[in-house]
Write an enzyme that holds these catalytic residues in place. Structure first.
Site, PDB file in Angstrom:
ATOM      1  N   ASP A 146       0.864  -1.179   0.000  1.00 57.89           N
ATOM      2  CA  ASP A 146       0.000   0.000   0.000  1.00 57.89           C
ATOM      3  C   ASP A 146       0.899   1.227   0.000  1.00 57.89           C
ATOM      4  OD1 ASP A 146      -2.870   1.146   0.512  1.00 57.89           O
ATOM      5  OD2 ASP A 146      -1.579   2.175   1.955  1.00 57.89           O
ATOM      6  N   GLU A 194      -2.611  -1.769  -5.642  1.00 61.28           N
ATOM      7  CA  GLU A 194      -3.888  -1.170  -6.006  1.00 61.28           C
ATOM      8  C   GLU A 194      -3.791  -0.479  -7.353  1.00 61.28           C
ATOM      9  OE1 GLU A 194      -6.389   0.280  -2.262  1.00 61.28           O
ATOM     10  OE2 GLU A 194      -4.370   1.132  -2.265  1.00 61.28           O
ATOM     11  N   ASP A 238      -2.849   2.268   6.837  1.00 61.49           N
ATOM     12  CA  ASP A 238      -2.117   1.743   5.694  1.00 61.49           C
ATOM     13  C   ASP A 238      -1.755   0.275   5.881  1.00 61.49           C
ATOM     14  OD1 ASP A 238      -2.269   4.271   4.598  1.00 61.49           O
ATOM     15  OD2 ASP A 238      -0.326   4.895   5.406  1.00 61.49           O
TER      16      ASP A 238
END
Length: 464
Positions: A216, A308, A390
């Site tokens: 992330d 992502e 996170d």
């Protein structure tokens, strides 16, 4: 496996070679502008004839946009347009026409709907002050000398390298690499030579085939791994802000160029401009070096990495965060991981853009309705889990693959995919996360990973 890889080396040209480099770049720009002017005149003529009511079959014939046709017309007219054409390599003119053909094809495909993404405008004339100074060579004498500190290019002769080219020379000597083209480009105050090569790489296998990690990215920490590791954000641009401001202020106080009055820049202004370019170049080099080291380490140590699909182009529209986001290089991280995981035999999994990684509890799977960006600690109302925001998102990303046991046999993300993710739909990159209510199970959809447990039937695939 056969992959396309680029080797980039800094050059130390002599003053005469520097003039030759600028001359070749100018020749490429000359051919580009001439061909664009020819096509634009034909299109404008046809548009004017249509406005007069001329039938389509009686319009002025349109100029062919193909590279061979434009090169043939250039060879016929170059004696009158550029009497000095013999001073530069023919590859310089061909490179300029090739760039125009690519731009015209992109514009035509965008107009017809064949090209997806934002609209592509019609090519404009290149300016010596605005465009990148570069030239590409595809044929002729292109080689790395035996001392590995010099390269030979067509019409430019032997140029000295600022660094050793031993990595490329070893592959060329072993027969595992073939040079396709070389592009010389001025970046800031230095010239670079980028060799585009076809490399035969040995197939690798990750040292830990079962290692799965979720990554992330963020601003406070450049990357947070599902293992709990925090990668600090070096903030190179912030650290160099003082020097950049002082240099820019010094340049603004010197006598700069004025095209309206014909004022020429002073030597002190040119020195300040060169110093400002070196300062910006140092920031870019530090950022690129840090991202390469981070992505290489992740690609070597882990077999599967889950990231992502971020809309970086939309994120930088936030004026308060645009500078910090641009300094991180989110899109570059995904691009580097894409080809490095392929080279190391791993798998890059791209989660769906709308997957609620931050709002989902990594312990029980409950999904929050809202989680403002200012809230940095995730607190689950169902199971009472309290975790960094996170880190919770990274664990959810890793859980996409851990819950299904997906291995490295799936297809990795193809090379050349856009890490910014804003101009086209996310390409298929193996398992893709889907946003669905917790407690449901997807069965029978090949290549889809259930976000919250469950199993997936997968078709057998060959390992890359």
């Amino acid at each position: 496996m056969i992959v396309n890889q680029a080797y980039r080396f800094a050059l130390d040209p002599t003053p005469r070679q520097l003039r030759d480099l600028l001359s070749h770049a100018g020749a490429s720009r000359k051919a580009f502008n001439w061909a664009l002017g020819l096509i634009k005149a034909q299109l404008d003529q046809r548009a004017a004839e249509r406005s007069y009511g001329v039938a389509d079959n009686q319009l002025t014939p349109c100029v062919s946009w193909s590279l061979p046709a434009l090169r043939k017309r250039w060879n016929e007219a170059k004696a009158d347009i550029a009497p000095w054409w013999a001073e530069c390599s023919k590859e310089a003119y061909s490179a300029g026409i090739r760039n125009l053909v690519r731009g015209l094809d992109a514009w035509r495909d965008a107009q017809s709907g064949k090209r997806k993404g934002p609209p592509v405008r019609f090519p404009r004339f290149n300016s010596k002050r605005r465009e990148t100074v570069s030239c590409r060579f595809t044929t002729g004498t292109i080689r790395v000398e035996a001392d590995r500190r010099h390269v030979t290019l067509p019409r430019l002769g032997t140029l000295r390298l600022h660094e050793s080219a031993r990595k490329l020379a070893r592959r060329l000597d072993n027969g595992t690499a073939r040079i396709l083209s070389v592009t010389v480009k001025r970046d800031g105050a230095r010239w670079y030579a980028s060799f585009s090569c076809e490399v035969d790489k040995a197939e690798r296998r990750p040292p830990r085939p079962d290692s799965i990690v979720g990554v992330d990215v963020g601003i406070t920490h450049l990357a947070v791994l599902s293992t709990g590791e925090l990668v600090d954000n070096p903030r190179h641009l912030t650290g160099a802000t003082r020097r950049l401001r002082c240099t820019a202020r010094r340049m603004s106080r010197r006598t700069g160029p004025n095209r309206r009055t014909g004022q020429q820049p002073s030597k002190q202004w040119l020195r300040a401009k060169a110093e400002l370019g070196r300062a910006h170049g140092r920031v870019a080099n530090l950022r690129r070096d840090g991202l390469h080291k981070l992505t290489t380490r992740l690609a070597v140590e882990h077999a599967t990495i889950v990231v992502e699909d971020l809309n970086v182009a939309g994120m930088v529209r936030n004026r308060k965060l645009a500078k910090a986001i641009s300094d991180c290089g989110f899109g570059t991280i995904r691009t580097m991981l894409g080809y490095k995981m392929l080279w190391n035999g791993g798998l890059l999994v791209v989660a769906d853009r709308w997957f609620p990684s931050s709002r989902t509890c990594s312990g029980c799977g409950a999904v929050k309705a809202k989680l403002p960006l200012r809230v940095r600690t995730f607190t689950c109302a169902e199971c009472g889990l309290i975790l960094d925001r996170d880190l919770n998102a990274a664990r959810n990303l890793a859980g996409l693959v851990c819950n299904t046991g997906a291995g490295v046999a799936a297809h990795p993300e193809p090379q050349g995919s856009n890490g910014r993710g804003a101009d086209r739909k996310t390409p298929f990159a193996g398992p893709v996360a889907m946003n669905r209510p917790p407690g449901t199970t997807l069965v029978g959809q090949t290549g889809t990973v259930p976000p919250q447990g469950g199993t997936t039937k997968r078709a057998p695939t060959k390992a890359h």
